[in-house]
Design a protein around this motif. Sequence first.
Motif, PDB file in Angstrom:
ATOM      1  N   MET A   1       0.802  -1.219   0.000  1.00 51.65           N
ATOM      2  CA  MET A   1       0.000   0.000   0.000  1.00 51.65           C
ATOM      3  C   MET A   1       0.844   1.282   0.000  1.00 51.65           C
ATOM      4  N   PRO A   2       1.868   1.444   0.859  1.00 49.68           N
ATOM      5  CA  PRO A   2       2.623   2.712   0.849  1.00 49.68           C
ATOM      6  C   PRO A   2       3.250   3.019  -0.508  1.00 49.68           C
ATOM      7  N   TYR A   3       3.846   2.003  -1.124  1.00 46.09           N
ATOM      8  CA  TYR A   3       4.492   2.221  -2.422  1.00 46.09           C
ATOM      9  C   TYR A   3       3.479   2.606  -3.493  1.00 46.09           C
ATOM     10  N   ASN A   4       2.327   1.945  -3.490  1.00 48.09           N
ATOM     11  CA  ASN A   4       1.314   2.258  -4.496  1.00 48.09           C
ATOM     12  C   ASN A   4       0.637   3.601  -4.237  1.00 48.09           C
ATOM     13  N   LEU A   5       0.521   3.997  -2.976  1.00 52.54           N
ATOM     14  CA  LEU A   5      -0.011   5.331  -2.688  1.00 52.54           C
ATOM     15  C   LEU A   5       0.920   6.427  -3.202  1.00 52.54           C
ATOM     16  N   SER A   6       2.209   6.136  -3.245  1.00 55.00           N
ATOM     17  CA  SER A   6       3.145   7.118  -3.791  1.00 55.00           C
ATOM     18  C   SER A   6       2.885   7.377  -5.276  1.00 55.00           C
ATOM     19  N   HIS A   7       2.298   6.392  -5.972  1.00 51.95           N
ATOM     20  CA  HIS A   7       1.920   6.609  -7.366  1.00 51.95           C
ATOM     21  C   HIS A   7       0.843   7.689  -7.468  1.00 51.95           C
ATOM     22  N   VAL A   8      -0.133   7.629  -6.570  1.00 55.31           N
ATOM     23  CA  VAL A   8      -1.231   8.589  -6.598  1.00 55.31           C
ATOM     24  C   VAL A   8      -0.726   9.977  -6.230  1.00 55.31           C
ATOM     25  N   VAL A   9       0.065  10.052  -5.155  1.00 56.65           N
ATOM     26  CA  VAL A   9       0.621  11.337  -4.738  1.00 56.65           C
ATOM     27  C   VAL A   9       1.508  11.921  -5.832  1.00 56.65           C
ATOM     28  N   GLY A  10       2.306  11.078  -6.467  1.00 56.04           N
ATOM     29  CA  GLY A  10       3.164  11.537  -7.542  1.00 56.04           C
ATOM     30  C   GLY A  10       2.383  12.024  -8.744  1.00 56.04           C
ATOM     31  N   PHE A  11       1.264  11.370  -9.045  1.00 54.29           N
ATOM     32  CA  PHE A  11       0.431  11.803 -10.170  1.00 54.29           C
ATOM     33  C   PHE A  11      -0.201  13.164  -9.888  1.00 54.29           C
ATOM     34  N   ILE A  12      -0.641  13.372  -8.641  1.00 60.03           N
ATOM     35  CA  ILE A  12      -1.261  14.649  -8.279  1.00 60.03           C
ATOM     36  C   ILE A  12      -0.226  15.779  -8.291  1.00 60.03           C
ATOM     37  N   ALA A  13       0.941  15.522  -7.701  1.00 62.00           N
ATOM     38  CA  ALA A  13       1.995  16.536  -7.626  1.00 62.00           C
ATOM     39  C   ALA A  13       2.846  16.582  -8.896  1.00 62.00           C
ATOM     40  N   TRP A  14       2.706  15.591  -9.759  1.00 58.64           N
ATOM     41  CA  TRP A  14       3.475  15.457 -11.000  1.00 58.64           C
ATOM     42  C   TRP A  14       4.976  15.364 -10.738  1.00 58.64           C
ATOM     43  N   SER A  15       5.312  14.724  -9.653  1.00 56.73           N
ATOM     44  CA  SER A  15       6.716  14.438  -9.329  1.00 56.73           C
ATOM     45  C   SER A  15       6.733  13.374  -8.247  1.00 56.73           C
ATOM     46  N   SER A  16       7.810  12.603  -8.192  1.00 60.73           N
ATOM     47  CA  SER A  16       7.920  11.554  -7.187  1.00 60.73           C
ATOM     48  C   SER A  16       8.081  12.171  -5.800  1.00 60.73           C
ATOM     49  N   PRO A  17       7.275  11.768  -4.813  1.00 56.20           N
ATOM     50  CA  PRO A  17       7.412  12.312  -3.460  1.00 56.20           C
ATOM     51  C   PRO A  17       8.731  11.881  -2.825  1.00 56.20           C
ATOM     52  N   ASP A  18       9.204  12.705  -1.883  1.00 61.64           N
ATOM     53  CA  ASP A  18      10.485  12.411  -1.232  1.00 61.64           C
ATOM     54  C   ASP A  18      10.440  11.110  -0.433  1.00 61.64           C
ATOM     55  N   TRP A  19       9.276  10.758   0.093  1.00 61.15           N
ATOM     56  CA  TRP A  19       9.166   9.566   0.923  1.00 61.15           C
ATOM     57  C   TRP A  19       8.965   8.301   0.091  1.00 61.15           C
ATOM     58  N   ARG A  20       9.003   8.409  -1.219  1.00 59.87           N
ATOM     59  CA  ARG A  20       8.799   7.232  -2.076  1.00 59.87           C
ATOM     60  C   ARG A  20       9.859   6.159  -1.820  1.00 59.87           C
ATOM     61  N   VAL A  21      11.096   6.586  -1.561  1.00 59.91           N
ATOM     62  CA  VAL A  21      12.167   5.624  -1.325  1.00 59.91           C
ATOM     63  C   VAL A  21      11.896   4.794  -0.074  1.00 59.91           C
TER      64      VAL A  21
END
Length: 325
Positions: A235-255
């Motif tokens: 779930m955390p990794y896949n939620l980063s996809h949604v956050v990244g799509f909204i912000a149009w960049s990979s979030p810092d916490w994605r790693v």
Amino acid sequence: RFFCQTNLVLAVYGITLITGLPANLLALYTFVRKVKQNATPIDVLLLSLTISDLIFLFFLPFRMKEAADMKWTLPYFLCPLSGFIFYSTIYNSTFLLTAISVERYLGVAFPIRYKLKRRPRNAVIASIIFGVVSMAHCSIVYIMQYYDHGNGTIIDPSKRNVCYENFSHEQLKVLMPVRLELFLVLFCIPFIICCFCYINFIHILSRLPNISPKKRFRAIGLALGTLLVFIICFMPYNLSHVVGFIAWSSPDWRVYALLTSTFNACMDPFIFYFSSSALRGTFKHCLKGLVKRLHLSCCRRTFSWPQLNCSMVEESTQSSNDSSR
């Protein structure tokens, strides 16, 4: 900051490798024997999941090397290959875990009808389809690594020292929608199916009058273990996809979200334990052998006449085993 992040990545990857590798090798040995003797759909699915985890663990040292150097120093063809395997096996695991939940649900909801129609061959076909679909979606790794959509030319790999990072604006136009699709198709749908199957699975078992407490405990452990893998690992990794799509960049916490996905390889054996009586038998056999060796080792160190006393322990252990048989 980068030093702490590197240590955290190495620690998580190291724990996953040390704990996941022996557990999955034990599961591989058990399921290969079980499939050869009398294959069932659940055995085929568990074997496929074990193989997927072992492939994941085999490529994990490449990512550990990248984390230790804080850049990509290996031959560059290994960069997209390791990323492709890394992400493909993660999503392949979601499909296989979902298939296991469906198999368990059908077994208790329609026991007679499903027993007549279930075939190990169908599980083999399903496993192949899951692998193909996962690899097809994760081929985006190769597209992003080698092709610059801005000028339509191939990027020289020798000029790169990062792996699957620092995307151009044109690359993000392709990558972000694909990541959103991964979230919806390869995570949300399997997760919803798993929740439906296991909630009904537990509900049906709870209404059966003759179900033993041990079997009910294993059923609950299987359901909770699978759902925890989805929530903690995927779930955390896949939620980063949604956050990244909204912000149009990979979030810092994605790693850090990606780190939780690696725990899947060492959490799956718990699901194997609750799913397979053959694995439980193999595990108990190995545990008894280990306890016996530790006992004899302590005995040889404790007694002043090690050969005499330890031989007595071995004889008593053997006689107790013979009497139990």
